[in-house]
Motif scaffolding. Structure first.
Motif, PDB file in Angstrom:
ATOM      1  N   LYS A 214       0.821  -1.212   0.000  1.00  0.00           N
ATOM      2  CA  LYS A 214       0.000   0.000   0.000  1.00  0.00           C
ATOM      3  C   LYS A 214       0.856   1.264   0.000  1.00  0.00           C
ATOM      4  O   LYS A 214       0.356   2.357  -0.234  1.00  0.00           O
ATOM      5  N   LEU A 215       2.147   1.100   0.280  1.00  0.00           N
ATOM      6  CA  LEU A 215       3.044   2.249   0.355  1.00  0.00           C
ATOM      7  C   LEU A 215       3.859   2.312  -0.936  1.00  0.00           C
ATOM      8  O   LEU A 215       5.071   2.137  -0.947  1.00  0.00           O
ATOM      9  N   ASN A 216       3.171   2.563  -2.046  1.00  0.00           N
ATOM     10  CA  ASN A 216       3.831   2.508  -3.350  1.00  0.00           C
ATOM     11  C   ASN A 216       4.448   3.828  -3.767  1.00  0.00           C
ATOM     12  O   ASN A 216       4.855   4.000  -4.911  1.00  0.00           O
ATOM     13  N   ASN A 217       4.512   4.796  -2.846  1.00  0.00           N
ATOM     14  CA  ASN A 217       5.149   6.072  -3.173  1.00  0.00           C
ATOM     15  C   ASN A 217       6.596   6.133  -2.709  1.00  0.00           C
ATOM     16  O   ASN A 217       7.253   7.169  -2.817  1.00  0.00           O
ATOM     17  N   LEU A 218       7.123   5.011  -2.180  1.00  0.00           N
ATOM     18  CA  LEU A 218       8.515   4.988  -1.748  1.00  0.00           C
ATOM     19  C   LEU A 218       9.450   5.043  -2.958  1.00  0.00           C
ATOM     20  O   LEU A 218       9.223   4.380  -3.970  1.00  0.00           O
ATOM     21  N   ASN A 219      10.509   5.808  -2.837  1.00  0.00           N
ATOM     22  CA  ASN A 219      11.519   5.921  -3.881  1.00  0.00           C
ATOM     23  C   ASN A 219      12.636   4.926  -3.576  1.00  0.00           C
ATOM     24  O   ASN A 219      13.406   5.123  -2.632  1.00  0.00           O
ATOM     25  N   ASN A 220      12.710   3.864  -4.351  1.00  0.00           N
ATOM     26  CA  ASN A 220      13.712   2.821  -4.123  1.00  0.00           C
ATOM     27  C   ASN A 220      15.047   3.268  -4.718  1.00  0.00           C
ATOM     28  O   ASN A 220      15.235   3.278  -5.931  1.00  0.00           O
ATOM     29  N   ILE A 221      16.004   3.628  -3.860  1.00  0.00           N
ATOM     30  CA  ILE A 221      17.306   4.127  -4.325  1.00  0.00           C
ATOM     31  C   ILE A 221      18.393   3.057  -4.259  1.00  0.00           C
ATOM     32  O   ILE A 221      19.576   3.368  -4.378  1.00  0.00           O
ATOM     33  N   SER A 222      17.983   1.790  -4.104  1.00  0.00           N
ATOM     34  CA  SER A 222      18.948   0.709  -3.908  1.00  0.00           C
ATOM     35  C   SER A 222      19.936   0.570  -5.053  1.00  0.00           C
ATOM     36  O   SER A 222      21.091   0.198  -4.845  1.00  0.00           O
ATOM     37  N   MET A 223      19.489   0.832  -6.294  1.00  0.00           N
ATOM     38  CA  MET A 223      20.366   0.679  -7.451  1.00  0.00           C
ATOM     39  C   MET A 223      20.501   1.972  -8.241  1.00  0.00           C
ATOM     40  O   MET A 223      20.876   1.968  -9.409  1.00  0.00           O
ATOM     41  N   VAL A 224      20.219   3.099  -7.591  1.00  0.00           N
ATOM     42  CA  VAL A 224      20.357   4.408  -8.233  1.00  0.00           C
ATOM     43  C   VAL A 224      21.827   4.820  -8.182  1.00  0.00           C
ATOM     44  O   VAL A 224      22.426   4.856  -7.098  1.00  0.00           O
ATOM     45  N   PRO A 225      22.456   5.127  -9.314  1.00  0.00           N
ATOM     46  CA  PRO A 225      23.890   5.444  -9.341  1.00  0.00           C
ATOM     47  C   PRO A 225      24.320   6.510  -8.340  1.00  0.00           C
ATOM     48  O   PRO A 225      25.393   6.413  -7.740  1.00  0.00           O
ATOM     49  N   ALA A 226      23.482   7.534  -8.140  1.00  0.00           N
ATOM     50  CA  ALA A 226      23.861   8.628  -7.239  1.00  0.00           C
ATOM     51  C   ALA A 226      24.043   8.174  -5.801  1.00  0.00           C
ATOM     52  O   ALA A 226      24.735   8.837  -5.011  1.00  0.00           O
ATOM     53  N   TYR A 227      23.424   7.029  -5.443  1.00  0.00           N
ATOM     54  CA  TYR A 227      23.479   6.556  -4.062  1.00  0.00           C
ATOM     55  C   TYR A 227      24.282   5.268  -3.901  1.00  0.00           C
ATOM     56  O   TYR A 227      24.189   4.597  -2.870  1.00  0.00           O
ATOM     57  N   GLU A 228      25.075   4.908  -4.898  1.00  0.00           N
ATOM     58  CA  GLU A 228      25.842   3.661  -4.818  1.00  0.00           C
ATOM     59  C   GLU A 228      26.782   3.629  -3.612  1.00  0.00           C
ATOM     60  O   GLU A 228      27.047   2.577  -3.055  1.00  0.00           O
ATOM     61  N   THR A 229      27.279   4.798  -3.192  1.00  0.00           N
ATOM     62  CA  THR A 229      28.286   4.844  -2.124  1.00  0.00           C
ATOM     63  C   THR A 229      27.720   5.227  -0.768  1.00  0.00           C
ATOM     64  O   THR A 229      28.484   5.490   0.161  1.00  0.00           O
ATOM     65  N   ILE A 230      26.406   5.243  -0.630  1.00  0.00           N
ATOM     66  CA  ILE A 230      25.819   5.735   0.621  1.00  0.00           C
ATOM     67  C   ILE A 230      26.084   4.797   1.799  1.00  0.00           C
ATOM     68  O   ILE A 230      26.111   5.225   2.952  1.00  0.00           O
ATOM     69  N   CYS A 231      26.281   3.529   1.528  1.00  0.00           N
ATOM     70  CA  CYS A 231      26.673   2.563   2.560  1.00  0.00           C
ATOM     71  C   CYS A 231      27.903   1.801   2.056  1.00  0.00           C
ATOM     72  O   CYS A 231      28.002   1.502   0.870  1.00  0.00           O
ATOM     73  N   GLY A 232      28.789   1.466   2.970  1.00  0.00           N
ATOM     74  CA  GLY A 232      30.035   0.830   2.573  1.00  0.00           C
ATOM     75  C   GLY A 232      31.131   1.874   2.452  1.00  0.00           C
ATOM     76  O   GLY A 232      30.940   3.060   2.745  1.00  0.00           O
ATOM     77  N   ILE A 233      32.300   1.447   2.005  1.00  0.00           N
ATOM     78  CA  ILE A 233      33.458   2.341   1.898  1.00  0.00           C
ATOM     79  C   ILE A 233      34.024   2.242   0.487  1.00  0.00           C
ATOM     80  O   ILE A 233      34.402   1.156   0.038  1.00  0.00           O
TER      81      ILE A 233
END
Length: 529
Positions: A214-233
């Motif tokens: 029911k929460l289909n307005n979430l923006n899935n950034i898991s594979m978005v290039p701009a966020y590739e480095t948000i977790c990890g080093i």
């Protein structure tokens, strides 16, 4: 020696107690100013909880944690990116839900945690106790918090699917867990006008788990290039912010800086979270390695739940040589990982496989093991399952491993072959119906579990060798024959020139023919030259 935040997921503690911190606040600033409700999928122990803690500190207006901090012992925590932006540091009401705890092993414990968390916020905002549904209580908390503070509400949820992962295979329990989460987070879409920011993390893609349908307005950034480095080093972060740690470890290990960096890269690098394929290091393993001044399998040994082992037992037999380089469509990433018939989603989402390449024209990905830590750990995992099925004791494993170590050290192969015969003698007859391919897969898995540098289906101009084993003192080209002779295997190596590609390597080359018998279900003959 600097302080490393081993097992610490509190942004406040890391900053105030002088622990090493990789500044991710440029991406945090991008998220909060764009203002979308977000979902992020990353493997376990990859920094999701620390990211949630950082977001909470930002929305709680705790600017002092992001400024330059000089501690009593003289340690200086540098000023972070977001402190130099136009962020206004207003204080918002923040609702946090953390499902990463391993104690959530039953529906009763899940209900207890959710109820306690909701009760805490009801007390904070002086809301009378109630036995209403989760959705009604959630709505009431959001409205009351906004009315009392004059600010829209921030909702942060960490590892929502942790309990789903631990009850793989239990359809009824998974159904009940989904119902609980649908009740709890169902109001988030309808209450959008009262929410300043929503951020949810997990391993699996939310849309396929049925929890946030029911929460289909979430923006899935898991594979978005701009966020590739948000977790990890990233490597850039490693060789800048963590360069002193590499230098110290190199000194402790008696290695040069460049050699130490190459060792760290081989063991902990190689994760890709999008089409940009930015190399990411495993943060948990890196921090543990620096803290212990030792290379080891830290992430795999701590982040592999027993549910994964049980899942492997229920899946069709997995051939490591087949999945290390497997191709898949983009749609494969959307499959639910509660199906034993489809191992790729859970292996990718859990961090055991990663993106190796992307074919834009076909919209297809090639997956593989990210590094030697995961490759070796996964092989050990498979070996332990096979050994358990065979009821083999520790003596068999120890004997085989010691024989391999002697083989590696002294180029003495005969004792290792004899130990292999003992191992294969314990393989139940029911699982050898794949013939040569089955024994080939098991032999490959054994080599990988010992940390060997081994290539399966090693390509040459005239064909492919079954296995190529690269040892410090020599290269071994192995050809397996099923219900044939070892001599026939050697003849094939020669006729197809499998050894030619290693002629300039400098190490001596040994050709090995192995003959397996379907009747004996074991190695019956071997020759080398």
């Amino acid at each position: 020696m600097r302080k490393y935040p081993v097992g610490i997921q509190s942004f406040e503690k890391i900053r105030n107690d002088g622990y090493v911190y990789i500044d991710k606040t440029a991406l945090v600033y991008k998220m909060i100013t764009e203002g979308c409700p977000y979902f992020l999928s990353r493997p376990r122990r990859f920094g999701k909880s620390l990211l949630v803690s950082t977001l909470a500190a930002v929305f709680e207006g705790r600017r002092e944690l992001f400024e330059k901090i000089t501690l009593k012992n003289g340690t200086v925590q540098p000023r972070l990116f977001i402190a130099d932006t136009d962020w206004e540091w207003e204080k918002y009401p923040v609702l946090r839900f953390d499902f990463s705890t391993s104690n959530l092993t039953s529906i009763a414990k899940l209900d207890e945690y959710v109820n306690d968390t909701l009760c805490g916020y009801e007390q904070q905002y002086s809301i009378p106790a109630t036995d209403a549904s989760y959705s009604l209580r959630m709505k009431n908390i959001i409205h009351t918090a906004e009315r009392q503070t004059g600010k829209k509400v921030v909702v942060l949820c960490d590892e929502y699917d942790n309990m789903m992962l631990h009850c793989l295979g239990d359809a009824q329990m998974q159904k009940t867990v989904r119902e609980r989460f649908q009740d709890l987070f169902g109001p988030l879409k309808s209450e959008d006008s009262h929410l300043r920011f929503v951020f949810i993390t997990g391993i699996s893609k939310f849309s396929q788990m049925g929890i946030f349908s029911k929460l289909n307005n979430l923006n899935n950034i898991s594979m978005v290039p701009a966020y590739e480095t948000i977790c990890g080093i990233s490597e850039q972060e490693l060789v800048t912010t963590m360069r002193p740690d590499i230098e110290l470890m190199a000194e402790q290990q008696g290695e040069t800086y460049d050699t130490m960096l190459a060792i760290l890269k081989a063991n902990y690098d190689g994760y890709h979270f999008g089409k940009g394929k930015t190399d990411m290091y495993n943060p948990f393993s890196l921090i543990k390695a620096f803290n212990n001044a030792e290379i080891d399998s830290y992430w795999f040994d701590s982040a592999t739940p027993s549910a994964l082992i049980e899942m492997l037992a229920n899946m069709p037999p997995i051939d490591m040589a087949d999945i290390d380089g497997v191709e898949c469509d983009a749609s494969d990433f959307d499959r639910p990982f509660d199906s034993y018939a489809a191992p790729l989603p859970v292996l990718y989402q859990s961090g055991y496989l990663t993106i190796k390449s992307y074919d834009r024209e076909m919209d297809a990905y090639t997956l593989g093991f990210p590094n030697s830590e995961v490759r070796k750990g996964f092989a050990r995992c498979l070996y332990q399952y096979v050994a358990h099925q065979q009821h083999q004791d520790d003596w068999t494993r120890s004997t085989l491993q010691m024989a391999y170590k002697r083989f590696r050290r002294d180029n003495v192969m005969a004792p290792f072959i004899e130990a292999l015969k003992v191992f294969f003698a314990g393989v139940p007859y029911m699982i050898d119906d794949k013939g040569e391919h089955h024994f080939h897969a098991m032999l490959y898995t054994l080599f990988v579990s010992f940390g060997a540098d081994v290539v399966a289906e090693d390509l040459s101009s005239k064909g492919r060798a079954d296995l190529t084993l690269k040892m410090p003192k020599g290269i071994y080209i192995l050809e397996l024959k099923y219900d044939d002779t070892a001599e026939a295997a050697l003849q094939q190596i020669d006729e197809r020139g499998y050894a030619a590609k290693y002629a300039l390597d400098g190490r001596p080359i040994t050709k090995v023919g192995l003959a397996f018998s379907s009747k004996e279900r074991n190695i019956t003959e071997w020759k080398s030259k």
